[in-house]
Write an enzyme that holds these catalytic residues in place. Structure first.
Site, PDB file in Angstrom:
ATOM      1  N   SER A 117      -8.224  -0.744  12.186  1.00 50.93           N
ATOM      2  CA  SER A 117      -9.023   0.475  12.047  1.00 50.93           C
ATOM      3  C   SER A 117     -10.036   0.645  13.168  1.00 50.93           C
ATOM      4  CB  SER A 117      -9.771   0.403  10.713  1.00 50.93           C
ATOM      5  OG  SER A 117     -10.772   1.376  10.662  1.00 50.93           O
ATOM      6  N   HIS A 132      -7.321   9.345   9.993  1.00 51.09           N
ATOM      7  CA  HIS A 132      -6.224  10.311   9.870  1.00 51.09           C
ATOM      8  C   HIS A 132      -6.161  10.781   8.425  1.00 51.09           C
ATOM      9  CE1 HIS A 132      -4.746   6.152   9.864  1.00 51.09           C
ATOM     10  NE2 HIS A 132      -3.979   6.531   8.851  1.00 51.09           N
ATOM     11  N   GLU A 152     -12.854   1.559  12.609  1.00 50.59           N
ATOM     12  CA  GLU A 152     -14.130   1.059  12.065  1.00 50.59           C
ATOM     13  C   GLU A 152     -14.513  -0.276  12.719  1.00 50.59           C
ATOM     14  OE1 GLU A 152     -16.601   1.772   9.381  1.00 50.59           O
ATOM     15  OE2 GLU A 152     -15.970   3.735  10.081  1.00 50.59           O
ATOM     16  N   LEU A 169      -0.111  -2.013   4.757  1.00 49.21           N
ATOM     17  CA  LEU A 169      -1.074  -0.906   4.644  1.00 49.21           C
ATOM     18  C   LEU A 169      -2.064  -1.129   3.505  1.00 49.21           C
ATOM     19  CD1 LEU A 169       1.386   2.138   5.022  1.00 49.21           C
ATOM     20  CD2 LEU A 169       0.397   0.676   6.791  1.00 49.21           C
ATOM     21  N   ARG A 208     -11.319  15.264   2.587  1.00 46.10           N
ATOM     22  CA  ARG A 208     -10.718  15.760   1.334  1.00 46.10           C
ATOM     23  C   ARG A 208     -11.808  16.177   0.346  1.00 46.10           C
ATOM     24  NH1 ARG A 208      -6.503  14.957  -2.341  1.00 46.10           N
ATOM     25  NH2 ARG A 208      -6.398  17.017  -3.295  1.00 46.10           N
ATOM     26  N   GLY A 228       0.833  -1.225   0.000  1.00 44.00           N
ATOM     27  CA  GLY A 228       0.000   0.000   0.000  1.00 44.00           C
ATOM     28  C   GLY A 228       0.850   1.251   0.000  1.00 44.00           C
ATOM     29  N   ILE A 229       2.051   1.175  -0.594  1.00 47.32           N
ATOM     30  CA  ILE A 229       2.983   2.319  -0.562  1.00 47.32           C
ATOM     31  C   ILE A 229       2.455   3.496  -1.377  1.00 47.32           C
ATOM     32  CG2 ILE A 229       4.417   1.616  -2.562  1.00 47.32           C
ATOM     33  CD1 ILE A 229       6.881   2.428  -0.779  1.00 47.32           C
ATOM     34  N   TYR A 276     -16.239  -3.708   5.193  1.00 50.14           N
ATOM     35  CA  TYR A 276     -14.866  -3.236   5.459  1.00 50.14           C
ATOM     36  C   TYR A 276     -14.520  -3.458   6.930  1.00 50.14           C
ATOM     37  CZ  TYR A 276     -11.076   0.044   6.493  1.00 50.14           C
ATOM     38  OH  TYR A 276      -9.907   0.609   6.946  1.00 50.14           O
TER      39      TYR A 276
HETATM   40  P1  NAP Z   1      -5.393   4.270   0.778  1.00 50.26           P
HETATM   41  O1  NAP Z   1      -4.885   5.656   0.502  1.00 50.26           O
HETATM   42  O2  NAP Z   1      -6.724   3.860   0.261  1.00 50.26           O
HETATM   43  O3  NAP Z   1      -4.278   3.256   0.213  1.00 50.26           O
HETATM   44  C1  NAP Z   1      -4.556   1.893   0.053  1.00 50.26           C
HETATM   45  C2  NAP Z   1      -3.360   1.227  -0.606  1.00 50.26           C
HETATM   46  O4  NAP Z   1      -3.635  -0.171  -0.780  1.00 50.26           O
HETATM   47  C3  NAP Z   1      -3.022   1.780  -2.006  1.00 50.26           C
HETATM   48  O5  NAP Z   1      -1.620   1.843  -2.143  1.00 50.26           O
HETATM   49  C4  NAP Z   1      -3.573   0.687  -2.931  1.00 50.26           C
HETATM   50  O6  NAP Z   1      -2.930   0.622  -4.184  1.00 50.26           O
HETATM   51  C5  NAP Z   1      -3.250  -0.551  -2.106  1.00 50.26           C
HETATM   52  N1  NAP Z   1      -3.988  -1.751  -2.526  1.00 50.26           N
HETATM   53  C6  NAP Z   1      -5.332  -1.897  -2.636  1.00 50.26           C
HETATM   54  N2  NAP Z   1      -5.630  -3.130  -3.056  1.00 50.26           N
HETATM   55  C7  NAP Z   1      -4.452  -3.792  -3.222  1.00 50.26           C
HETATM   56  C8  NAP Z   1      -4.096  -5.097  -3.634  1.00 50.26           C
HETATM   57  N3  NAP Z   1      -5.016  -6.000  -3.998  1.00 50.26           N
HETATM   58  N4  NAP Z   1      -2.782  -5.444  -3.666  1.00 50.26           N
HETATM   59  C9  NAP Z   1      -1.832  -4.535  -3.327  1.00 50.26           C
HETATM   60  N5  NAP Z   1      -2.102  -3.277  -2.941  1.00 50.26           N
HETATM   61  C10 NAP Z   1      -3.399  -2.911  -2.882  1.00 50.26           C
HETATM   62  O7  NAP Z   1      -5.390   3.980   2.345  1.00 50.26           O
HETATM   63  P2  NAP Z   1      -4.673   4.790   3.547  1.00 50.26           P
HETATM   64  O8  NAP Z   1      -5.576   5.864   4.007  1.00 50.26           O
HETATM   65  O9  NAP Z   1      -3.271   5.078   3.163  1.00 50.26           O
HETATM   66  O10 NAP Z   1      -4.717   3.677   4.693  1.00 50.26           O
HETATM   67  C11 NAP Z   1      -3.671   2.706   4.812  1.00 50.26           C
HETATM   68  C12 NAP Z   1      -4.204   1.496   5.559  1.00 50.26           C
HETATM   69  O11 NAP Z   1      -4.660   1.917   6.847  1.00 50.26           O
HETATM   70  C13 NAP Z   1      -5.388   0.801   4.909  1.00 50.26           C
HETATM   71  O12 NAP Z   1      -5.273  -0.575   5.196  1.00 50.26           O
HETATM   72  C14 NAP Z   1      -6.597   1.376   5.634  1.00 50.26           C
HETATM   73  O13 NAP Z   1      -7.685   0.480   5.593  1.00 50.26           O
HETATM   74  C15 NAP Z   1      -6.024   1.533   7.027  1.00 50.26           C
HETATM   75  N6  NAP Z   1      -6.608   2.584   7.864  1.00 50.26           N
HETATM   76  C16 NAP Z   1      -6.688   3.863   7.383  1.00 50.26           C
HETATM   77  C17 NAP Z   1      -7.181   4.861   8.203  1.00 50.26           C
HETATM   78  C18 NAP Z   1      -7.274   6.290   7.725  1.00 50.26           C
HETATM   79  O14 NAP Z   1      -7.988   7.083   8.370  1.00 50.26           O
HETATM   80  N7  NAP Z   1      -6.566   6.675   6.665  1.00 50.26           N
HETATM   81  C19 NAP Z   1      -7.586   4.558   9.515  1.00 50.26           C
HETATM   82  C20 NAP Z   1      -7.465   3.247   9.968  1.00 50.26           C
HETATM   83  C21 NAP Z   1      -6.955   2.263   9.138  1.00 50.26           C
HETATM   84  P3  NAP Z   1      -3.434   1.513  -5.453  1.00 50.26           P
HETATM   85  O15 NAP Z   1      -2.741   2.849  -5.322  1.00 50.26           O
HETATM   86  O16 NAP Z   1      -2.950   0.706  -6.608  1.00 50.26           O
HETATM   87  O17 NAP Z   1      -4.923   1.629  -5.355  1.00 50.26           O
HETATM   88  O1  G4F Z   2     -14.313   9.982   5.419  1.00 49.21           O
HETATM   89  P1  G4F Z   2     -15.125   8.756   5.499  1.00 49.21           P
HETATM   90  O2  G4F Z   2     -15.512   8.102   4.214  1.00 49.21           O
HETATM   91  O3  G4F Z   2     -14.317   7.785   6.451  1.00 49.21           O
HETATM   92  P2  G4F Z   2     -14.748   6.493   7.306  1.00 49.21           P
HETATM   93  O4  G4F Z   2     -15.943   5.821   6.743  1.00 49.21           O
HETATM   94  O5  G4F Z   2     -14.797   6.926   8.732  1.00 49.21           O
HETATM   95  O6  G4F Z   2     -13.508   5.523   7.061  1.00 49.21           O
HETATM   96  C1  G4F Z   2     -12.166   6.004   7.086  1.00 49.21           C
HETATM   97  O7  G4F Z   2     -11.667   5.928   8.390  1.00 49.21           O
HETATM   98  C2  G4F Z   2     -11.548   4.583   8.907  1.00 49.21           C
HETATM   99  C3  G4F Z   2     -11.019   4.706  10.328  1.00 49.21           C
HETATM  100  O8  G4F Z   2     -12.105   4.822  11.208  1.00 49.21           O
HETATM  101  C4  G4F Z   2     -10.620   3.807   8.013  1.00 49.21           C
HETATM  102  F1  G4F Z   2     -10.447   2.557   8.509  1.00 49.21           F
HETATM  103  C5  G4F Z   2     -11.186   3.753   6.614  1.00 49.21           C
HETATM  104  O9  G4F Z   2     -10.290   3.047   5.764  1.00 49.21           O
HETATM  105  C6  G4F Z   2     -11.342   5.165   6.107  1.00 49.21           C
HETATM  106  O10 G4F Z   2     -10.050   5.719   5.990  1.00 49.21           O
HETATM  107  O11 G4F Z   2     -16.475   9.055   6.294  1.00 49.21           O
HETATM  108  C7  G4F Z   2     -16.482   9.678   7.567  1.00 49.21           C
HETATM  109  C8  G4F Z   2     -17.911  10.013   7.966  1.00 49.21           C
HETATM  110  C9  G4F Z   2     -18.906   8.859   7.800  1.00 49.21           C
HETATM  111  O12 G4F Z   2     -19.719   8.779   8.937  1.00 49.21           O
HETATM  112  C10 G4F Z   2     -19.760   9.255   6.608  1.00 49.21           C
HETATM  113  O13 G4F Z   2     -21.096   8.773   6.649  1.00 49.21           O
HETATM  114  O14 G4F Z   2     -18.383  11.054   7.096  1.00 49.21           O
HETATM  115  C11 G4F Z   2     -19.711  10.766   6.716  1.00 49.21           C
HETATM  116  N1  G4F Z   2     -20.019  11.441   5.453  1.00 49.21           N
HETATM  117  C12 G4F Z   2     -20.999  12.368   5.275  1.00 49.21           C
HETATM  118  N2  G4F Z   2     -21.048  12.735   3.991  1.00 49.21           N
HETATM  119  C13 G4F Z   2     -19.424  11.219   4.261  1.00 49.21           C
HETATM  120  C14 G4F Z   2     -20.067  12.039   3.344  1.00 49.21           C
HETATM  121  N3  G4F Z   2     -18.391  10.414   3.919  1.00 49.21           N
HETATM  122  C15 G4F Z   2     -17.999  10.416   2.615  1.00 49.21           C
HETATM  123  N4  G4F Z   2     -16.974   9.627   2.250  1.00 49.21           N
HETATM  124  N5  G4F Z   2     -18.630  11.193   1.655  1.00 49.21           N
HETATM  125  C16 G4F Z   2     -19.670  12.021   1.978  1.00 49.21           C
HETATM  126  O15 G4F Z   2     -20.231  12.707   1.115  1.00 49.21           O
END
Ligand code: NAP
Ligand code: G4F
Length: 327
Positions: free
Chosen positions: A124, A178, A126, A79, A190, A9-10, A148
């Protein structure tokens, strides 16, 4: 001895920040990228010369075994995931295959090649879903609300299980939301900051959102990847919650982001019922006491700074895109 790390997931948000961190510490950093018809290296473009990228996929066991054997990392950060919650209802099997079983494939590859490699699993908040206590800590029971979330619960427990079954140094970081300027535009923070920039610069009028009352514990991705690294530097493997410990609603987020550029959000934001989720996670708030005490982890960026940083970055980017199109 050269410190060698491998990141799955780099190309994602966290992959980019973690790469920067590890490079700054002198690591040789390798990353797994999946083959696609267009490349997805935008977030790591500025690091390309310093990174070593390898083609593999979390669906494909042998590709993982081969890379771990060839690279011989001391640390593996898993990741990679299908990480967008709404997509997990549309593609539950793919989500389960990558986000759940993919973790086992990486663990099996490590166990097969060299079980002394240290492993980080991106778990997560979640997993807490319909929360049974607040704030949530490491011992809080899980109640995931999406395919998820269910997949991440599997990933968490298989990590714990490989630690307990084989004595592997496997850690699960339970990270709360984050964000950063590198966040995907489908996630709410975003989506909002991109729209604020476009509205401010006159190329968009309205922003459609789902549930404005949902509350999240939002932090900065740059702070959170430090916690991942710290987990793998400890004498013993363990699981940690990483969070800010304060909640804001989507409405707070919108008000702060529009307010940062002097706009009134009520004139631009509309709600769209098609963006509501089949089962919502209404609120999440983490207790990172253990990470602060044992890892010495401290976040540096709080919610208002985070939102301002993201809005400013998007205004700058949209301004450049407009200028480029005018040329
Ligand atoms: P992200 O931006 O969606 O990045 C996901 C990465 O996974 C991308 O590099 C993607 O590659 C790669 N990937 C997806 N399917 C794959 C596959 N089949 N084989 C190899 N690589 C694959 O996610 P992130 O926000 O950086 O989060 C990183 C990790 O932390 C994830 O596991 C996410 O579920 C977890 N997490 C995130 C948050 C958060 O708030 N950001 C919170 C808790 C946990 P492509 O570029 O090719 O799509
Ligand atoms: O930004 P979200 O899509 O993030 P969500 O569902 O919390 O998940 C993210 O955080 C998780 C950690 O808790 C990660 F594990 C996961 O991979 C991902 O990075 O939505 C945040 C909240 C939700 O309650 C959603 O219902 O925002 C609410 N929301 C309201 N309007 C929306 C929207 N979310 C999205 N994406 N788009 C909307 O228009």
């Amino acid at each position: 001895m050269k410190r060698i790390a491998l990141i799955t997931g780099i190309t994602g948000q966290d992959g980019a920040y973690l790469s920067e961190l590890l490079l700054s510490k002198g690591y040789e950093v390798h990353g797994i990228v999946r083959r696609s018809s267009t490349d997805s290296f935008e977030r790591i473009a500025h690091l390309r010369e310093k990174l070593r990228l390898h083609q593999a996929d979390l669906h494909d066991q042998l590709s993982l075994v081969n890379i771990i054997r060839d690279v011989a990392p001391r640390e593996v950060y898993n990741l990679a995931a299908q990480s967008f919650v709404p997509t997990s209802w549309g593609q539950p099997l793919l989500t389960g295959d990558v986000t759940a079983l993919g973790v086992t494939r990486v663990l099996e590859a490590i166990r097969f090649v060299d079980p002394t490699i240290r492993f980080y699993q991106a778990s997560s908040s979640e997993m807490f879903g319909k929360v049974v206590e607040s704030p949530q800590r490491e011992s809080t029971p899980f109640w995931p609300r999406s395919p998820y979330g269910v997949s991440k619960v599997y990933g968490h427990w298989i990590t714990v299980n490989y630690r307990e079954s084989y004595g592997m140094f496997a850690c699960s970081g339970i990270l709360f939301n984050h964000e950063s300027p590198l966040r995907g535009k489908e996630f709410v923070t975003r989506k909002v900051t991109d729209a604020v920039a476009r509205i401010k610069l006159g190329v968009q009028e309205k922003l459609k959102l789902g549930n404005l009352d949902a509350r999240r514990d939002w932090g900065f991705a740059g702070d959170y990847v430090r916690a991942m690294w710290l987990m793998l530097q400890q004498p013993e493997p363990d699981d940690y919650v990483v969070a800010m410990g304060e909640m804001h609603s989507v409405r707070d987020l919108v008000e702060t982001a529009f307010g940062h550029v002097g706009l009134d959000y009520t004139k631009h934001v509309e709600t769209d019922p098609t963006l509501l989720r089949p089962a919502e996670v209404n609120e999440l708030c983490g207790d990172a006491t253990k990470a602060r005490a044992k890892l010495g982890w401290q976040p540096e960026v709080r919610f208002p700074q985070l939102v301002a940083m993201m809005v400013d970055a998007d205004v700058e980017r949209v301004r450049r895109e407009i200028e480029f199109q005018k040329l």
